[in-house]
Motif scaffolding. Structure first.
Motif, mmCIF file in Angstrom:
data_model
loop_
_atom_site.group_PDB
_atom_site.id
_atom_site.type_symbol
_atom_site.label_atom_id
_atom_site.label_comp_id
_atom_site.label_asym_id
_atom_site.label_seq_id
_atom_site.Cartn_x
_atom_site.Cartn_y
_atom_site.Cartn_z
ATOM 1 N N LEU A 78 0.826 -1.200 0.000
ATOM 2 C CA LEU A 78 0.000 0.000 0.000
ATOM 3 C C LEU A 78 0.865 1.258 0.000
ATOM 4 O O LEU A 78 0.379 2.342 0.265
ATOM 5 C CB LEU A 78 -0.918 -0.005 1.239
ATOM 6 C CG LEU A 78 -1.843 -1.214 1.387
ATOM 7 C CD1 LEU A 78 -2.597 -1.132 2.710
ATOM 8 C CD2 LEU A 78 -2.824 -1.297 0.236
ATOM 9 N N ARG A 79 2.162 1.117 -0.310
ATOM 10 C CA ARG A 79 3.081 2.245 -0.188
ATOM 11 C C ARG A 79 3.571 2.778 -1.525
ATOM 12 O O ARG A 79 4.618 3.390 -1.584
ATOM 13 C CB ARG A 79 4.276 1.845 0.686
ATOM 14 C CG ARG A 79 3.920 1.817 2.170
ATOM 15 C CD ARG A 79 5.126 1.553 3.039
ATOM 16 N NE ARG A 79 4.814 1.817 4.448
ATOM 17 C CZ ARG A 79 5.609 1.509 5.459
ATOM 18 N NH1 ARG A 79 6.772 0.928 5.223
ATOM 19 N NH2 ARG A 79 5.254 1.791 6.698
ATOM 20 N N ASN A 80 2.816 2.550 -2.558
ATOM 21 C CA ASN A 80 3.182 3.107 -3.856
ATOM 22 C C ASN A 80 2.205 4.212 -4.246
ATOM 23 O O ASN A 80 2.026 4.512 -5.420
ATOM 24 C CB ASN A 80 3.191 1.995 -4.913
ATOM 25 C CG ASN A 80 3.893 2.421 -6.184
ATOM 26 O OD1 ASN A 80 4.876 3.164 -6.159
ATOM 27 N ND2 ASN A 80 3.377 1.967 -7.321
ATOM 28 N N GLN A 81 1.578 4.822 -3.226
ATOM 29 C CA GLN A 81 0.486 5.754 -3.507
ATOM 30 C C GLN A 81 0.930 7.013 -4.228
ATOM 31 O O GLN A 81 0.230 7.504 -5.108
ATOM 32 C CB GLN A 81 -0.234 6.152 -2.207
ATOM 33 C CG GLN A 81 -0.883 4.991 -1.471
ATOM 34 C CD GLN A 81 -0.108 4.633 -0.231
ATOM 35 O OE1 GLN A 81 1.107 4.434 -0.298
ATOM 36 N NE2 GLN A 81 -0.790 4.553 0.894
ATOM 37 N N VAL A 82 2.085 7.567 -3.858
ATOM 38 C CA VAL A 82 2.520 8.827 -4.470
ATOM 39 C C VAL A 82 2.712 8.655 -5.968
ATOM 40 O O VAL A 82 2.230 9.457 -6.777
ATOM 41 C CB VAL A 82 3.807 9.350 -3.797
ATOM 42 C CG1 VAL A 82 4.407 10.496 -4.605
ATOM 43 C CG2 VAL A 82 3.503 9.823 -2.384
ATOM 44 N N ALA A 83 3.404 7.589 -6.369
ATOM 45 C CA ALA A 83 3.616 7.331 -7.790
ATOM 46 C C ALA A 83 2.299 7.083 -8.513
ATOM 47 O O ALA A 83 2.151 7.421 -9.696
ATOM 48 C CB ALA A 83 4.552 6.141 -7.965
ATOM 49 N N SER A 84 1.319 6.515 -7.808
ATOM 50 C CA SER A 84 0.027 6.205 -8.418
ATOM 51 C C SER A 84 -0.823 7.442 -8.649
ATOM 52 O O SER A 84 -1.676 7.453 -9.543
ATOM 53 C CB SER A 84 -0.761 5.231 -7.525
ATOM 54 O OG SER A 84 -0.043 4.039 -7.328
ATOM 55 N N THR A 85 -0.595 8.492 -7.857
ATOM 56 C CA THR A 85 -1.464 9.661 -7.930
ATOM 57 C C THR A 85 -0.817 10.876 -8.592
ATOM 58 O O THR A 85 -1.506 11.801 -8.990
ATOM 59 C CB THR A 85 -1.924 10.077 -6.519
ATOM 60 O OG1 THR A 85 -0.767 10.308 -5.694
ATOM 61 C CG2 THR A 85 -2.764 8.976 -5.873
ATOM 62 N N SER A 86 0.499 10.884 -8.695
ATOM 63 C CA SER A 86 1.202 12.034 -9.277
ATOM 64 C C SER A 86 1.029 12.084 -10.788
ATOM 65 O O SER A 86 0.806 11.066 -11.443
ATOM 66 C CB SER A 86 2.697 11.951 -8.941
ATOM 67 O OG SER A 86 3.425 12.984 -9.578
ATOM 68 N N THR A 87 1.144 13.275 -11.352
ATOM 69 C CA THR A 87 1.115 13.413 -12.806
ATOM 70 C C THR A 87 2.322 12.689 -13.410
ATOM 71 O O THR A 87 3.440 12.786 -12.883
ATOM 72 C CB THR A 87 1.128 14.899 -13.233
ATOM 73 O OG1 THR A 87 1.122 14.972 -14.653
ATOM 74 C CG2 THR A 87 2.345 15.629 -12.700
#
Length: 378
Positions: free
Chosen positions: A152-161
């Protein structure tokens, strides 16, 4: 159709399904907002989480195009006491149910959300699985046990442009580093005439320098700030070189770059009614918040950071500024408006800081810089 929510401590909730016929795992959290469920659903900071709304009636005013905070919802599940399938609002374009179906997100209603919230407040946030399947509980427990927090720790890459884009303006050039930015941040900057360049989460300090910004905006975003160490390094390199304003995750990254530490809160701050005290004036602001981590108070001692705001409920740090460099941050969301636009002044403060920095910084004439570059190339 029946839906079930199983927590990692073995607590099982059974209710009615709405949204997608699906199965999702995530961190179970709660939000105390009475309104704003569309903003919650579309806030990238909720990526990887199953969100429980403590207000009992959700869906009554529907979904409208103009209220999205990102291009799509990022939650892994939606938990409510009562779901209203038919909205009554002249602005409504479709329902919560149809939005969740479109993006494959399951929802559950007709459960005791007060009990669920009390469990989270007592034991802290925990993993959960929300499903519309008929799988046995033991199988669901096994699936939940096999899911690690690391997944569950790949959120930043999943949401960034994924790539840079611009929102042109005629005034200060701001590089907005997108760690999962809400649309409200871009809206606040462009409404002030800023020339905004939005860049991906992993943009390096040298790449930002080549854009010749007047200031750098560090956005909000999901997850643990320590999961993006490259961002901390980027901020550390640019600190003192450009004025910096951090929001939420950006606040935590700024703190880490300046030598402080962060830690996980028991159940976080999520809602539109969190009181924050500005230490300089003694004034209290009602703020919108969404975060599960905070800056450790003891770790600030011995750094060049000063605490500017605290949370009136639990006294955690809500604002910081650097004692030497033009940089500050807040843990809450000044682009949100839980009532009046109390905290939007922070964007004006950021732009004023940029103007002061440009006025006080002695720069070589541009012609001299170009001439020196040509001479060096020879």
């Amino acid at each position: 159709m029946q839906a079930r929510l199983l927590l990692e401590d073995g607590t099982l909730f059974s209710g009615k399904s709405f949204g997608a016929d699906a199965e999702m795992t995530g961190e179970v959290v709660f939000n105390t907002g009475i309104t704003g469920y569309q903003e919650v659903l579309s806030d990238p900071s909720y990526c990887g989480q199953i969100v429980t709304m403590t207000y009992p009636l959700i869906g009554n005013y529907g979904i409208t195009r103009d209220d999205f905070e990102s291009i799509r919802p990022f939650v892994h599940g939606f938990v409510v006491r009562r779901h209203e399938p038919v909205p009554s609002n002249w602005r409504a374009e479709y329902s919560v149910d149809s939005l969740l179906k479109e993006y494959g997100i399951p929802g559950i209603s007709e459960i005791d959300t007060r009990m669920l919230t009390r469990i989270i407040r007592h034991y802290g946030t925990m993993k959960g699985i929300l499903t519309t399947s008929n799988k046995p509980v033991e199988e669901l427990k096994e699936m939940l046990g096999d899911t690690t927090i690391a997944e569950l720790r790949n959120q930043v890459a999943s949401t960034s442009t994924p790539q840079m884009f611009t929102s042109p303006g005629s005034k200060e050039r701001i590089v907005l580093v997108d760690f999962g930015a809400k649309s409200g941040i871009l809206r606040e900057l462009t409404s002030r005439g800023c020339d905004v360049i939005v860049v991906p989460h992993d943009t390096t300090a040298d790449e930002i320098r080549r854009l010749h910004p007047d200031g750098i905006q560090l956005s909000n975003g999901p997850g643990d700030p320590k999961d993006v160490p490259y961002a901390v390094d980027m901020v550390k390199q640019l600190l003192g070189e450009y004025p910096i304003f951090g929001i939420c995750l950006g606040h935590q990254l700024f703190a880490l770059a300046a030598g402080a530490d962060t830690e996980k809160l028991k159940f976080g701050h999520r809602g539109g009614n969190h009181p924050v005290k500005e230490l300089a004036s003694g004034r209290c602001y009602i703020t919108s918040q969404n975060h599960g981590f905070t800056v450790n108070e003891d770790s600030v001692k011995g750094t060049e950071l000063e605490v500017t705001h605290i949370n009136n409920n639990d006294k955690t740090i809500e604002g910081l500024k650097h004692s030497k460099f033009p940089a500050f941050s807040v843990q809450y969301h000044p682009e949100a408006a839980p009532g009046p636009h109390d905290s939007s002044y922070l964007f004006d403060q950021f732009l004023e800081m940029i103007r002061d920095h440009k006025q006080n910084e002695v720069r070589k004439p541009r012609q001299a810089v170009l001439a020196a570059a040509v001479k060096g190339a020879r």
